[in-house]
Design a protein around this motif. Structure first.
Motif, PDB file in Angstrom:
ATOM      1  N   PRO A   1       9.955 -19.189 -18.548  1.00 20.53           N
ATOM      2  CA  PRO A   1      10.637 -18.096 -19.255  1.00 20.53           C
ATOM      3  C   PRO A   1      11.826 -18.614 -20.080  1.00 20.53           C
ATOM      4  N   GLU A   2      12.513 -19.612 -19.558  1.00 27.89           N
ATOM      5  CA  GLU A   2      13.641 -20.191 -20.291  1.00 27.89           C
ATOM      6  C   GLU A   2      13.171 -20.803 -21.614  1.00 27.89           C
ATOM      7  N   ASP A   3      12.021 -21.493 -21.592  1.00 31.53           N
ATOM      8  CA  ASP A   3      11.464 -22.063 -22.820  1.00 31.53           C
ATOM      9  C   ASP A   3      11.224 -20.975 -23.858  1.00 31.53           C
ATOM     10  N   LEU A   4      10.654 -19.871 -23.408  1.00 30.20           N
ATOM     11  CA  LEU A   4      10.315 -18.785 -24.312  1.00 30.20           C
ATOM     12  C   LEU A   4      11.568 -18.143 -24.899  1.00 30.20           C
ATOM     13  N   VAL A   5      12.566 -17.923 -24.062  1.00 31.15           N
ATOM     14  CA  VAL A   5      13.821 -17.330 -24.537  1.00 31.15           C
ATOM     15  C   VAL A   5      14.466 -18.230 -25.589  1.00 31.15           C
ATOM     16  N   LEU A   6      14.545 -19.515 -25.308  1.00 33.23           N
ATOM     17  CA  LEU A   6      15.186 -20.435 -26.247  1.00 33.23           C
ATOM     18  C   LEU A   6      14.386 -20.564 -27.539  1.00 33.23           C
ATOM     19  N   ALA A   7      13.061 -20.578 -27.448  1.00 33.18           N
ATOM     20  CA  ALA A   7      12.228 -20.673 -28.642  1.00 33.18           C
ATOM     21  C   ALA A   7      12.386 -19.436 -29.520  1.00 33.18           C
TER      22      ALA A   7
ATOM     23  N   LYS B   1       6.384 -11.162 -21.165  1.00 29.86           N
ATOM     24  CA  LYS B   1       5.597 -11.707 -22.275  1.00 29.86           C
ATOM     25  C   LYS B   1       4.662 -12.811 -21.785  1.00 29.86           C
ATOM     26  N   LEU B   2       5.149 -13.685 -20.923  1.00 31.12           N
ATOM     27  CA  LEU B   2       4.302 -14.747 -20.373  1.00 31.12           C
ATOM     28  C   LEU B   2       3.203 -14.176 -19.479  1.00 31.12           C
ATOM     29  N   ALA B   3       3.518 -13.133 -18.728  1.00 34.46           N
ATOM     30  CA  ALA B   3       2.505 -12.523 -17.872  1.00 34.46           C
ATOM     31  C   ALA B   3       1.392 -11.893 -18.710  1.00 34.46           C
ATOM     32  N   HIS B   4       1.771 -11.348 -19.842  1.00 30.46           N
ATOM     33  CA  HIS B   4       0.797 -10.673 -20.704  1.00 30.46           C
ATOM     34  C   HIS B   4       0.029 -11.657 -21.594  1.00 30.46           C
ATOM     35  N   GLU B   5       0.722 -12.639 -22.181  1.00 31.01           N
ATOM     36  CA  GLU B   5       0.111 -13.519 -23.183  1.00 31.01           C
ATOM     37  C   GLU B   5      -0.155 -14.938 -22.691  1.00 31.01           C
ATOM     38  N   GLY B   6       0.450 -15.312 -21.578  1.00 39.34           N
ATOM     39  CA  GLY B   6       0.298 -16.685 -21.090  1.00 39.34           C
ATOM     40  C   GLY B   6       1.042 -17.669 -21.987  1.00 39.34           C
ATOM     41  N   PRO B   7       0.708 -18.973 -21.874  1.00 43.91           N
ATOM     42  CA  PRO B   7       1.398 -19.991 -22.665  1.00 43.91           C
ATOM     43  C   PRO B   7       1.281 -19.801 -24.166  1.00 43.91           C
ATOM     44  N   ALA B   8       0.302 -19.028 -24.615  1.00 49.49           N
ATOM     45  CA  ALA B   8       0.145 -18.767 -26.051  1.00 49.49           C
ATOM     46  C   ALA B   8       1.353 -18.029 -26.616  1.00 49.49           C
ATOM     47  N   ALA B   9       2.124 -17.374 -25.750  1.00 50.75           N
ATOM     48  CA  ALA B   9       3.324 -16.667 -26.214  1.00 50.75           C
ATOM     49  C   ALA B   9       4.275 -17.629 -26.911  1.00 50.75           C
TER      50      ALA B   9
END
Length: 73
Positions: A37-43, A59-67
């Motif tokens: 989740p930290e990766d996604l927030v920073l990205a 978002k990760l639960a819904h889309e997985g790493p593709a998010a």
């Protein structure tokens, strides 16, 4: 006496290479490791707050790493 050649011009770059885009596989930066989740927030350019981390977890639960791939070029 100068060793430069004033009449010599640099080679021209008029080939198709100048107009090509970078291939997609070279633009992605993910290393194949799990996305946190930290990766996604920073990205996303957001601050690491609990609210943003909850957003990233959903978002990760819904889309997985593709998010992450959707956020990065």
């Amino acid at each position: 006496m100068s060793t430069s050649q004033p009449d010599a011009s640099p080679p021209s770059r008029t080939g198709a290479d100048d107009d090509r885009a970078t291939p997609d596989h070279l633009l992605h930066t993910r290393t194949g490791t799990d996305v946190s989740p930290e990766d996604l927030v920073l990205a996303a350019g957001r601050d690491l707050t609990e609210t943003n981390l909850r957003w990233a977890r959903r978002k990760l639960a819904h889309e997985g790493p593709a998010a992450l791939d959707k956020l990065l070029p």
